[in-house]
Write a protein that holds these residues in place. Structure first.
Motif, mmCIF file in Angstrom:
data_model
loop_
_atom_site.group_PDB
_atom_site.id
_atom_site.type_symbol
_atom_site.label_atom_id
_atom_site.label_comp_id
_atom_site.label_asym_id
_atom_site.label_seq_id
_atom_site.Cartn_x
_atom_site.Cartn_y
_atom_site.Cartn_z
ATOM 1 N N ALA A 1 -16.190 -24.753 -12.637
ATOM 2 C CA ALA A 1 -15.749 -24.523 -11.299
ATOM 3 C C ALA A 1 -16.207 -25.422 -9.953
ATOM 4 C CB ALA A 1 -15.846 -23.063 -10.836
ATOM 5 N N GLY A 2 -16.532 -26.584 -10.604
ATOM 6 C CA GLY A 2 -17.003 -27.651 -9.598
ATOM 7 C C GLY A 2 -18.337 -27.827 -9.386
ATOM 8 N N TRP A 3 -19.216 -26.894 -10.130
ATOM 9 C CA TRP A 3 -20.725 -26.817 -10.183
ATOM 10 C C TRP A 3 -21.151 -27.555 -11.680
ATOM 11 C CZ3 TRP A 3 -23.866 -24.623 -6.202
ATOM 12 C CH2 TRP A 3 -23.079 -24.142 -5.178
ATOM 13 N N ASP A 4 -22.113 -27.984 -11.328
ATOM 14 C CA ASP A 4 -22.815 -28.681 -12.517
ATOM 15 C C ASP A 4 -23.897 -27.754 -13.048
ATOM 16 O OD1 ASP A 4 -23.216 -30.540 -14.380
ATOM 17 O OD2 ASP A 4 -24.541 -31.879 -13.172
ATOM 18 N N MET A 5 -23.596 -26.941 -14.126
ATOM 19 C CA MET A 5 -24.358 -25.738 -14.468
ATOM 20 C C MET A 5 -24.698 -26.014 -15.897
ATOM 21 S SD MET A 5 -24.115 -23.833 -11.851
ATOM 22 C CE MET A 5 -24.663 -22.362 -12.633
ATOM 23 N N PRO A 6 -26.050 -25.417 -16.325
ATOM 24 C CA PRO A 6 -26.597 -25.354 -17.710
ATOM 25 C C PRO A 6 -25.766 -24.478 -18.549
ATOM 26 C CG PRO A 6 -27.876 -23.902 -16.186
ATOM 27 C CD PRO A 6 -26.788 -24.421 -15.167
ATOM 28 N N LEU A 7 -25.150 -25.215 -19.700
ATOM 29 C CA LEU A 7 -24.642 -24.419 -20.838
ATOM 30 C C LEU A 7 -25.331 -23.828 -21.539
ATOM 31 C CD1 LEU A 7 -21.530 -24.004 -21.743
ATOM 32 C CD2 LEU A 7 -21.792 -26.150 -22.995
ATOM 33 N N ARG A 8 -26.663 -24.583 -21.951
ATOM 34 C CA ARG A 8 -27.430 -23.932 -22.864
ATOM 35 C C ARG A 8 -28.467 -24.837 -22.874
ATOM 36 N NH1 ARG A 8 -24.056 -27.100 -25.947
ATOM 37 N NH2 ARG A 8 -22.488 -25.437 -26.305
ATOM 38 N N SER B 1 -19.486 -32.612 -1.364
ATOM 39 C CA SER B 1 -18.869 -33.731 -0.540
ATOM 40 C C SER B 1 -17.397 -33.904 -0.699
ATOM 41 C CB SER B 1 -19.477 -34.902 -1.271
ATOM 42 O OG SER B 1 -19.203 -35.429 -2.402
ATOM 43 N N SER B 2 -16.872 -34.453 0.182
ATOM 44 C CA SER B 2 -15.440 -34.506 0.425
ATOM 45 C C SER B 2 -14.870 -35.417 -0.890
ATOM 46 C CB SER B 2 -14.788 -35.126 1.625
ATOM 47 O OG SER B 2 -15.330 -36.301 1.655
ATOM 48 N N THR B 3 -15.865 -36.138 -1.745
ATOM 49 C CA THR B 3 -15.505 -37.112 -2.657
ATOM 50 C C THR B 3 -15.382 -36.315 -3.840
ATOM 51 O OG1 THR B 3 -17.762 -37.322 -3.461
ATOM 52 C CG2 THR B 3 -16.842 -38.945 -1.808
ATOM 53 N N GLY B 4 -15.315 -35.227 -4.007
ATOM 54 C CA GLY B 4 -15.064 -34.119 -5.231
ATOM 55 C C GLY B 4 -16.296 -34.422 -6.140
ATOM 56 N N GLU B 5 -17.508 -34.704 -5.627
ATOM 57 C CA GLU B 5 -18.547 -34.720 -6.441
ATOM 58 C C GLU B 5 -19.013 -33.089 -7.092
ATOM 59 O OE1 GLU B 5 -21.651 -36.828 -4.775
ATOM 60 O OE2 GLU B 5 -20.675 -38.752 -4.857
ATOM 61 N N LEU B 6 -19.616 -32.960 -8.051
ATOM 62 C CA LEU B 6 -19.941 -31.764 -8.537
ATOM 63 C C LEU B 6 -20.993 -31.334 -7.583
ATOM 64 C CD1 LEU B 6 -20.181 -31.875 -12.294
ATOM 65 C CD2 LEU B 6 -18.372 -30.872 -11.113
ATOM 66 N N ARG B 7 -21.066 -29.753 -7.289
ATOM 67 C CA ARG B 7 -22.242 -29.229 -6.611
ATOM 68 C C ARG B 7 -23.313 -29.076 -7.429
ATOM 69 N NH1 ARG B 7 -20.575 -25.300 -2.347
ATOM 70 N NH2 ARG B 7 -18.463 -25.728 -1.630
ATOM 71 N N HIS B 8 -24.495 -29.028 -6.916
ATOM 72 C CA HIS B 8 -25.874 -28.714 -7.661
ATOM 73 C C HIS B 8 -26.493 -27.707 -7.093
ATOM 74 C CE1 HIS B 8 -25.090 -32.568 -10.043
ATOM 75 N NE2 HIS B 8 -24.895 -33.055 -8.698
ATOM 76 N N THR B 9 -26.906 -26.716 -7.865
ATOM 77 C CA THR B 9 -27.691 -25.634 -7.471
ATOM 78 C C THR B 9 -29.117 -26.053 -7.158
ATOM 79 O OG1 THR B 9 -28.803 -24.726 -9.552
ATOM 80 C CG2 THR B 9 -26.472 -24.093 -8.953
#
Length: 389
Positions: free
Chosen positions: A43-50, A18-26
């Motif tokens: 890098a703008g994605w909500d990703m699993p760290l561990r 979205s143009s609101t800057g929300e994180l991308r989700h896989t």
């Protein structure tokens, strides 16, 4: 299924960010959360760290197998009669020389020779290529390729929303994948890919990875990601397969001496400054972006050797971080680019650029300035870890 069918059967659209800057989700976002993953903005994605212990995840990849979601990577398709010519002009490597079904590590540089990103390019067919960029640079690479395509009979297509990317890495990964596909994995060489079906899901099966272990990366439609993850998890249960996050991916690549953009590679460095001048192919036909600047960089590296990328192993327990000064005799002789505790070595390690005079493995008197204390480190050749083949 022919290679030219690959992009067609893997294409499937998801909504763009979205143009609101929300994180991308896989496509695997809900699954990660159900597994109790600690999530992070990457890098703008909500990703699993561990998912649990990053040390346990790291060691599972080294000894058994790990399963990663890499859907944040940026896929860009280049097609058309002059696709190869465009890529030869836009990138520093000889992409026209890549055979169908093979892949090549390369870089895209600015006109001044600075590295915009390091890439893997897969040749999917006679006139079809897939460029895989780092998540943080995907838009930059897309914009550069689009701009450089002017005058070429080729199309540059943003396919970042068309793929989910799963990776299975580790010594048990070939056996796990074999149980789910009839594709010829034994005949699949390193840096090669072939279309196939994995657990009933159409996929590009690539023998590539970023861990220092044998393994595979699977490009699929996003709507098939959960189904494939679950099938891989079930097939790998008896082999010790575990889900793995970005944290152990970083320590794995660090032990394997693999560069990370933004750390070992930046726009302020040319491939020759980074010790990766071998990826620049001056012998290929025609001009390419950065050719003259890179020739000058190559000549400069011959007459005035730049700082050398080396490994550092701690004698103590304090962990170096990116940006810390490397010192010798009270003088700054380099800078740490990446550092972390090494689960495999059991000691803190770092990658650093140091002056050539202090780059020889075994050089004495080298330390890292950690908050004002010069901690002793041993200079070693990269990589820290190399798997037994």
């Amino acid at each position: 299924m022919g290679r030219n069918d690959l992009a067609r059967h893997c294409l499937g659209r998801r909504p763009t960010v979205s143009s609101t800057g929300e994180l991308r989700h896989t496509a695997l976002d809900a699954l990660h959360r159900s597994l109790g993953a600690t999530m992070t903005d990457f890098a703008g994605w909500d990703m699993p760290l561990r998912y649990g212990s990053e040390r346990d995840e790291h060691l599972a990849v080294r000894t058994k197998a790990g399963l990663f979601d890499l859907s944040h990577m940026g896929e860009i398709t280049v097609t058309g009669p002059q696709a190869a010519a465009l890529l030869d002009f836009a990138l520093v490597g000889n992409i026209g020389g890549v055979k169908p079904g093979r892949a090549r590590y390369t870089m895209i540089c600015r006109a001044d020779g600075g590295i915009l990103d390091d890439l893997i390019v897969y040749r999917l067919g006679e006139t079809e290529y897939m460029v895989v960029a780092n998540a943080s640079n995907a838009q930059v690479v897309l914009d550069a390729l689009t701009e450089r395509a002017a005058g070429f009979d080729a199309e540059v297509r943003d396919d970042r929303d068309a793929y989910a990317l799963l990776a299975v890495q580790g010594p048990e990964s070939p056996g796990i994948l074999k149980s789910l596909t009839d594709a010829d994995l034994d005949g699949l060489k390193y840096y090669a890919g072939l279309p196939g079906t994995v657990a009933g899901v159409p996929a590009l099966i690539a023998r590539t990875g970023y861990t220092g272990e044998d393994g595979f990366e699977l490009f699929v439609k996003p709507e098939h990601a959960v189904e494939l993850w679950q099938a891989m998890t079930k097939a790998g249960e008896s082999a010790g397969l575990v889900p793995c996050g970005l944290s152990c991916r970083d320590t794995l690549r660090l032990e394997a001496g693999m560069p990370l953009y933004g750390h070992e590679l930046t726009t302020s460095l040319t491939p020759f400054d980074a010790g990766l001048g071998r990826v620049v192919k001056f012998e290929k036909e025609g001009d390419f972006v950065g050719r003259e600047a890179l020739r000058e960089a190559a000549a400069r590296a011959e007459s005035q050797p730049p700082r050398v990328l080396v490994g550092l192993v701690a004698e103590g327990r304090r962990v170096p971080r990116a940006g810390y000064a490397v010192v010798a005799g009270g003088e700054v002789i380099g800078e740490v680019t990446s550092g972390a505790p090494s689960p495999t070595l059991g000691k803190p390690i770092a990658i650093a650029y140091v002056d050539p005079a202090h780059a020889t493995p075994g050089t004495s008197g080298v330390g890292v300035d950690i908050r004002g204390s010069h901690e002793p480190y041993e200079v070693v050749a990269l990589p820290f870890y190399k798997r037994q083949k």
